[in-house]
Design a protein around this motif. Structure first.
Motif, PDB file in Angstrom:
ATOM      1  N   TYR A  45       0.603  -1.097   0.111  1.00 15.35           N
ATOM      2  CA  TYR A  45      -0.605  -0.250   0.439  1.00 15.35           C
ATOM      3  C   TYR A  45       0.401   1.006  -0.010  1.00 15.35           C
ATOM      4  N   GLN A  46       2.273   1.195   0.794  1.00 10.88           N
ATOM      5  CA  GLN A  46       2.598   2.464   1.302  1.00 10.88           C
ATOM      6  C   GLN A  46       3.387   2.686  -0.455  1.00 10.88           C
ATOM      7  N   LYS A  47       3.738   1.825  -1.615  1.00 18.69           N
ATOM      8  CA  LYS A  47       4.616   2.158  -2.095  1.00 18.69           C
ATOM      9  C   LYS A  47       3.734   2.066  -3.818  1.00 18.69           C
ATOM     10  N   ILE A  48       1.995   1.782  -3.210  1.00 10.95           N
ATOM     11  CA  ILE A  48       1.851   2.193  -4.384  1.00 10.95           C
ATOM     12  C   ILE A  48       1.123   4.038  -4.064  1.00 10.95           C
ATOM     13  N   LEU A  49       1.488   4.213  -2.954  1.00 13.59           N
ATOM     14  CA  LEU A  49       0.826   5.979  -2.319  1.00 13.59           C
ATOM     15  C   LEU A  49       2.589   6.132  -3.362  1.00 13.59           C
ATOM     16  N   GLU A  50       3.270   5.767  -2.834  1.00 11.52           N
ATOM     17  CA  GLU A  50       4.569   6.606  -2.940  1.00 11.52           C
ATOM     18  C   GLU A  50       4.221   6.739  -4.790  1.00 11.52           C
ATOM     19  N   LEU A  51       4.143   5.293  -5.595  1.00 12.66           N
ATOM     20  CA  LEU A  51       4.443   5.450  -7.074  1.00 12.66           C
ATOM     21  C   LEU A  51       2.884   6.925  -7.714  1.00 12.66           C
ATOM     22  N   GLU A  52       2.204   6.211  -6.656  1.00 17.27           N
ATOM     23  CA  GLU A  52       0.883   7.584  -7.227  1.00 17.27           C
ATOM     24  C   GLU A  52       1.646   8.942  -6.641  1.00 17.27           C
ATOM     25  N   GLU A  53       2.202   9.677  -5.652  1.00 17.33           N
ATOM     26  CA  GLU A  53       2.685  10.622  -5.972  1.00 17.33           C
ATOM     27  C   GLU A  53       3.066  11.511  -6.627  1.00 17.33           C
ATOM     28  N   LYS A  54       4.310  10.442  -7.264  1.00  9.76           N
ATOM     29  CA  LYS A  54       5.258  10.824  -7.995  1.00  9.76           C
ATOM     30  C   LYS A  54       4.782  10.828  -8.822  1.00  9.76           C
ATOM     31  N   SER A  55       4.186   9.630 -10.013  1.00 11.97           N
ATOM     32  CA  SER A  55       2.856  10.187 -10.992  1.00 11.97           C
ATOM     33  C   SER A  55       2.292  11.658 -10.834  1.00 11.97           C
ATOM     34  N   GLY A  65       9.746   9.447 -15.810  1.00 11.61           N
ATOM     35  CA  GLY A  65       9.080   8.054 -16.151  1.00 11.61           C
ATOM     36  C   GLY A  65      10.314   7.714 -16.103  1.00 11.61           C
ATOM     37  N   GLN A  66      11.104   7.256 -16.286  1.00  6.32           N
ATOM     38  CA  GLN A  66      12.293   6.555 -15.384  1.00  6.32           C
ATOM     39  C   GLN A  66      12.065   6.561 -14.274  1.00  6.32           C
ATOM     40  N   PHE A  72       8.087   1.541 -10.273  1.00  2.93           N
ATOM     41  CA  PHE A  72       6.920   0.414 -10.771  1.00  2.93           C
ATOM     42  C   PHE A  72       7.569  -1.376 -10.773  1.00  2.93           C
ATOM     43  N   ASN A  73       8.919  -1.113 -11.283  1.00  4.72           N
ATOM     44  CA  ASN A  73       9.457  -2.660 -11.472  1.00  4.72           C
ATOM     45  C   ASN A  73       9.929  -3.066  -9.823  1.00  4.72           C
ATOM     46  N   GLN A  74      10.112  -1.807  -9.160  1.00  7.92           N
ATOM     47  CA  GLN A  74       9.628  -2.492  -7.257  1.00  7.92           C
ATOM     48  C   GLN A  74       8.860  -2.931  -6.834  1.00  7.92           C
ATOM     49  N   ILE A  75       8.050  -2.724  -6.623  1.00  3.48           N
ATOM     50  CA  ILE A  75       6.325  -2.991  -7.093  1.00  3.48           C
ATOM     51  C   ILE A  75       6.135  -4.770  -7.198  1.00  3.48           C
TER      52      ILE A  75
END
Length: 92
Positions: A45-55, A65-66, A72-75
């Protein structure tokens, strides 16, 4: 952990965001997940939030994008490829 006021606990019942935005609530939740051996769900959940925030930030070019691809690859590597978490098929 110290006693928590009833009003604060009641606010956690209103929404998951209230729980996670409260440091005490998040710690209790993490402790509970560790107890039932499900702490990887919180990490996901925390990684998804991080991805959402950075996107969101990628729109103003402060995140490339990199950078998003790395998260995304970490997730994928940490949670999805090894089937560590249960994913609802409605997500896809």
């Amino acid at each position: 952990m110290n006693a928590v006021k009833k009003e604060l606990v009641n606010s956690w019942a209103e929404s998951f965001e209230n729980l996670m935005n409260c440091k005490i609530g998040a710690r209790y939740f993490e402790k509970f997940l560790n107890k039932i051996y499900a702490n990887e769900n919180l990490e996901f959940y925390q990684k998804i939030l991080e991805l959402e925030e950075k996107s969101k930030k990628s729109g103003d070019q402060s995140v490339s994008g990199q950078d998003l691809l790395i998260i995304f690859n970490q997730i994928y590597t940490d949670f999805i490829a090894d089937s560590v978490i249960n994913l609802n098929s409605d997500l896809f």
